[in-house]
Write a protein that holds these residues in place. Structure first.
Motif, PDB file in Angstrom:
ATOM      1  N   PRO A  62       0.792  -1.228   0.000  1.00 39.19           N
ATOM      2  CA  PRO A  62       0.000   0.000   0.000  1.00 39.19           C
ATOM      3  C   PRO A  62       0.828   1.283   0.000  1.00 39.19           C
ATOM      4  O   PRO A  62       0.486   2.233  -0.695  1.00 39.19           O
ATOM      5  N   SER A  63       1.922   1.295   0.740  1.00 41.29           N
ATOM      6  CA  SER A  63       2.715   2.532   0.807  1.00 41.29           C
ATOM      7  C   SER A  63       3.349   2.881  -0.535  1.00 41.29           C
ATOM      8  O   SER A  63       3.560   4.056  -0.840  1.00 41.29           O
ATOM      9  N   SER A  64       3.642   1.888  -1.350  1.00 47.65           N
ATOM     10  CA  SER A  64       4.249   2.189  -2.644  1.00 47.65           C
ATOM     11  C   SER A  64       3.239   2.811  -3.611  1.00 47.65           C
ATOM     12  O   SER A  64       3.613   3.513  -4.547  1.00 47.65           O
ATOM     13  N   LEU A  65       1.950   2.565  -3.391  1.00 42.61           N
ATOM     14  CA  LEU A  65       0.916   3.127  -4.259  1.00 42.61           C
ATOM     15  C   LEU A  65       0.603   4.581  -3.922  1.00 42.61           C
ATOM     16  O   LEU A  65      -0.006   5.286  -4.727  1.00 42.61           O
ATOM     17  N   ASP A  66       1.038   5.040  -2.747  1.00 44.06           N
ATOM     18  CA  ASP A  66       0.799   6.426  -2.344  1.00 44.06           C
ATOM     19  C   ASP A  66       1.398   7.424  -3.323  1.00 44.06           C
ATOM     20  O   ASP A  66       0.869   8.519  -3.503  1.00 44.06           O
ATOM     21  N   ALA A  67       2.508   7.073  -3.948  1.00 38.28           N
ATOM     22  CA  ALA A  67       3.211   7.989  -4.845  1.00 38.28           C
ATOM     23  C   ALA A  67       2.532   8.117  -6.214  1.00 38.28           C
ATOM     24  O   ALA A  67       2.896   8.988  -6.997  1.00 38.28           O
ATOM     25  N   LEU A  68       1.557   7.271  -6.494  1.00 32.34           N
ATOM     26  CA  LEU A  68       0.888   7.311  -7.796  1.00 32.34           C
ATOM     27  C   LEU A  68      -0.114   8.459  -7.837  1.00 32.34           C
ATOM     28  O   LEU A  68      -0.751   8.781  -6.833  1.00 32.34           O
ATOM     29  N   PRO A  69      -0.262   9.075  -9.004  1.00 33.29           N
ATOM     30  CA  PRO A  69      -1.175  10.218  -9.100  1.00 33.29           C
ATOM     31  C   PRO A  69      -2.637   9.784  -9.037  1.00 33.29           C
ATOM     32  O   PRO A  69      -2.960   8.626  -9.291  1.00 33.29           O
ATOM     33  N   ASP A  70      -3.495  10.743  -8.703  1.00 28.32           N
ATOM     34  CA  ASP A  70      -4.924  10.497  -8.835  1.00 28.32           C
ATOM     35  C   ASP A  70      -5.202  10.227 -10.300  1.00 28.32           C
ATOM     36  O   ASP A  70      -4.463  10.676 -11.176  1.00 28.32           O
ATOM     37  N   ALA A  71      -6.279   9.497 -10.573  1.00 25.67           N
ATOM     38  CA  ALA A  71      -6.569   9.128 -11.953  1.00 25.67           C
ATOM     39  C   ALA A  71      -8.066   9.149 -12.202  1.00 25.67           C
ATOM     40  O   ALA A  71      -8.859   8.967 -11.285  1.00 25.67           O
ATOM     41  N   ASP A  72      -8.413   9.357 -13.464  1.00 23.49           N
ATOM     42  CA  ASP A  72      -9.806   9.242 -13.884  1.00 23.49           C
ATOM     43  C   ASP A  72     -10.182   7.769 -14.006  1.00 23.49           C
ATOM     44  O   ASP A  72     -11.334   7.403 -13.815  1.00 23.49           O
ATOM     45  N   ALA A  73      -9.200   6.943 -14.365  1.00 21.79           N
ATOM     46  CA  ALA A  73      -9.410   5.501 -14.499  1.00 21.79           C
ATOM     47  C   ALA A  73      -8.166   4.759 -14.041  1.00 21.79           C
ATOM     48  O   ALA A  73      -7.045   5.221 -14.265  1.00 21.79           O
ATOM     49  N   LEU A  96      -5.232  -6.586  -5.818  1.00 17.82           N
ATOM     50  CA  LEU A  96      -6.408  -5.880  -6.317  1.00 17.82           C
ATOM     51  C   LEU A  96      -7.110  -5.144  -5.183  1.00 17.82           C
ATOM     52  O   LEU A  96      -7.481  -3.975  -5.317  1.00 17.82           O
ATOM     53  N   GLU A  97      -7.285  -5.824  -4.055  1.00 22.30           N
ATOM     54  CA  GLU A  97      -7.924  -5.191  -2.896  1.00 22.30           C
ATOM     55  C   GLU A  97      -7.142  -3.961  -2.449  1.00 22.30           C
ATOM     56  O   GLU A  97      -7.723  -2.904  -2.171  1.00 22.30           O
ATOM     57  N   THR A  98      -5.827  -4.076  -2.403  1.00 23.83           N
ATOM     58  CA  THR A  98      -4.984  -2.952  -2.009  1.00 23.83           C
ATOM     59  C   THR A  98      -5.136  -1.786  -2.982  1.00 23.83           C
ATOM     60  O   THR A  98      -5.296  -0.636  -2.566  1.00 23.83           O
ATOM     61  N   ALA A  99      -5.102  -2.066  -4.270  1.00 17.42           N
ATOM     62  CA  ALA A  99      -5.225  -1.001  -5.273  1.00 17.42           C
ATOM     63  C   ALA A  99      -6.582  -0.307  -5.167  1.00 17.42           C
ATOM     64  O   ALA A  99      -6.663   0.930  -5.234  1.00 17.42           O
ATOM     65  N   ILE A 100      -7.647  -1.082  -4.998  1.00 17.04           N
ATOM     66  CA  ILE A 100      -8.982  -0.484  -4.877  1.00 17.04           C
ATOM     67  C   ILE A 100      -9.055   0.394  -3.632  1.00 17.04           C
ATOM     68  O   ILE A 100      -9.542   1.533  -3.693  1.00 17.04           O
ATOM     69  N   GLU A 101      -8.553  -0.109  -2.519  1.00 20.42           N
ATOM     70  CA  GLU A 101      -8.574   0.682  -1.279  1.00 20.42           C
ATOM     71  C   GLU A 101      -7.764   1.965  -1.432  1.00 20.42           C
ATOM     72  O   GLU A 101      -8.198   3.036  -1.004  1.00 20.42           O
ATOM     73  N   GLN A 102      -6.593   1.864  -2.035  1.00 24.46           N
ATOM     74  CA  GLN A 102      -5.716   3.027  -2.181  1.00 24.46           C
ATOM     75  C   GLN A 102      -6.319   4.094  -3.094  1.00 24.46           C
ATOM     76  O   GLN A 102      -6.266   5.270  -2.778  1.00 24.46           O
ATOM     77  N   PHE A 103      -6.839   3.690  -4.249  1.00 28.87           N
ATOM     78  CA  PHE A 103      -7.360   4.680  -5.195  1.00 28.87           C
ATOM     79  C   PHE A 103      -8.764   5.155  -4.839  1.00 28.87           C
ATOM     80  O   PHE A 103      -9.063   6.336  -4.932  1.00 28.87           O
ATOM     81  N   CYS A 104      -9.632   4.240  -4.448  1.00 24.97           N
ATOM     82  CA  CYS A 104     -11.021   4.612  -4.181  1.00 24.97           C
ATOM     83  C   CYS A 104     -11.190   5.303  -2.831  1.00 24.97           C
ATOM     84  O   CYS A 104     -12.222   5.920  -2.587  1.00 24.97           O
ATOM     85  N   GLY A 105     -10.175   5.234  -1.982  1.00 23.54           N
ATOM     86  CA  GLY A 105     -10.210   5.919  -0.696  1.00 23.54           C
ATOM     87  C   GLY A 105      -9.677   7.344  -0.756  1.00 23.54           C
ATOM     88  O   GLY A 105      -9.656   8.040   0.253  1.00 23.54           O
ATOM     89  N   ARG A 106      -9.297   7.799  -1.919  1.00 25.75           N
ATOM     90  CA  ARG A 106      -8.740   9.146  -2.071  1.00 25.75           C
ATOM     91  C   ARG A 106      -9.850  10.197  -2.128  1.00 25.75           C
ATOM     92  O   ARG A 106     -11.003   9.898  -2.423  1.00 25.75           O
ATOM     93  N   ALA A 107      -9.443  11.454  -1.895  1.00 26.67           N
ATOM     94  CA  ALA A 107     -10.392  12.565  -1.986  1.00 26.67           C
ATOM     95  C   ALA A 107     -10.960  12.690  -3.396  1.00 26.67           C
ATOM     96  O   ALA A 107     -12.110  13.089  -3.584  1.00 26.67           O
ATOM     97  N   ASP A 108     -10.153  12.336  -4.401  1.00 25.63           N
ATOM     98  CA  ASP A 108     -10.589  12.377  -5.798  1.00 25.63           C
ATOM     99  C   ASP A 108     -10.416  10.976  -6.396  1.00 25.63           C
ATOM    100  O   ASP A 108      -9.459  10.713  -7.120  1.00 25.63           O
ATOM    101  N   PRO A 109     -11.357  10.070  -6.097  1.00 24.32           N
ATOM    102  CA  PRO A 109     -11.218   8.691  -6.576  1.00 24.32           C
ATOM    103  C   PRO A 109     -11.457   8.587  -8.084  1.00 24.32           C
ATOM    104  O   PRO A 109     -12.070   9.472  -8.684  1.00 24.32           O
TER     105      PRO A 109
END
Length: 141
Positions: A62-73, A96-109
């Motif tokens: 999960p911590s390595s995904l923090d550096a990825l930008p917000d995305a439309d998809a 997959l669960e980690t990626a969904i949690e990381q991206f969909c839990g953002r202020a701009d999912p």
């Protein structure tokens, strides 16, 4: 549109090239440094108005995904690399669960999350078409 391709390997590289050529901004993600050159080469080859950034991150970390930008998809096209059943579970379920949690839990999912999975459950069909009506005949666990 900004697209993050988690698992930018065989399928992800082609997708990144086509998206970039169509003018989309793409971030291609690989878990090893060795794969980053392939992503950068796709970005150079694609042309178009978009671009492809290469980022090293691991869907199971999960911590390595923090550096990825917000995305439309977000496209989850990660692979277990043929490393057996435990590795497949680690990537296809936990990653997959980690990626969904990381991206969909953002202020701009993202508006969309697309999942690509392995066709290994269908066994070897010698290049023939495989679809939802194909019998499941896995050759490995």
């Amino acid at each position: 549109m900004r697209v993050v391709v988690v698992g930018c390997g065989y399928v992800g590289l082609e997708l990144a090239a086509q998206l970039a050529a169509s003018g989309h901004a793409v971030t291609g993600v690989r878990r090893s440094d060795a794969g980053l050159d392939a992503i950068e080469a796709v970005g150079e080859r694609a042309g178009g108005d978009g671009g492809v950034d290469a980022v090293r991150a691991d869907a199971t970390d999960p911590s390595s995904l923090d550096a990825l930008p917000d995305a439309d998809a977000v496209v989850f096209a990660a692979s277990s690399g043929g490393r057996g059943a435990e590795a497949a579970r680690e990537v296809y379920v936990d990653g997959l669960e980690t990626a969904i949690e990381q991206f969909c839990g953002r202020a701009d999912p993202p508006d969309r999350v697309v999942y690509t999975s392995s066709t290994g459950v269908y066994g070897d069909h010698d290049g023939a078409w495989v679809d939802e009506e194909t019998q499941i005949e896995p050759t490995t666990e």
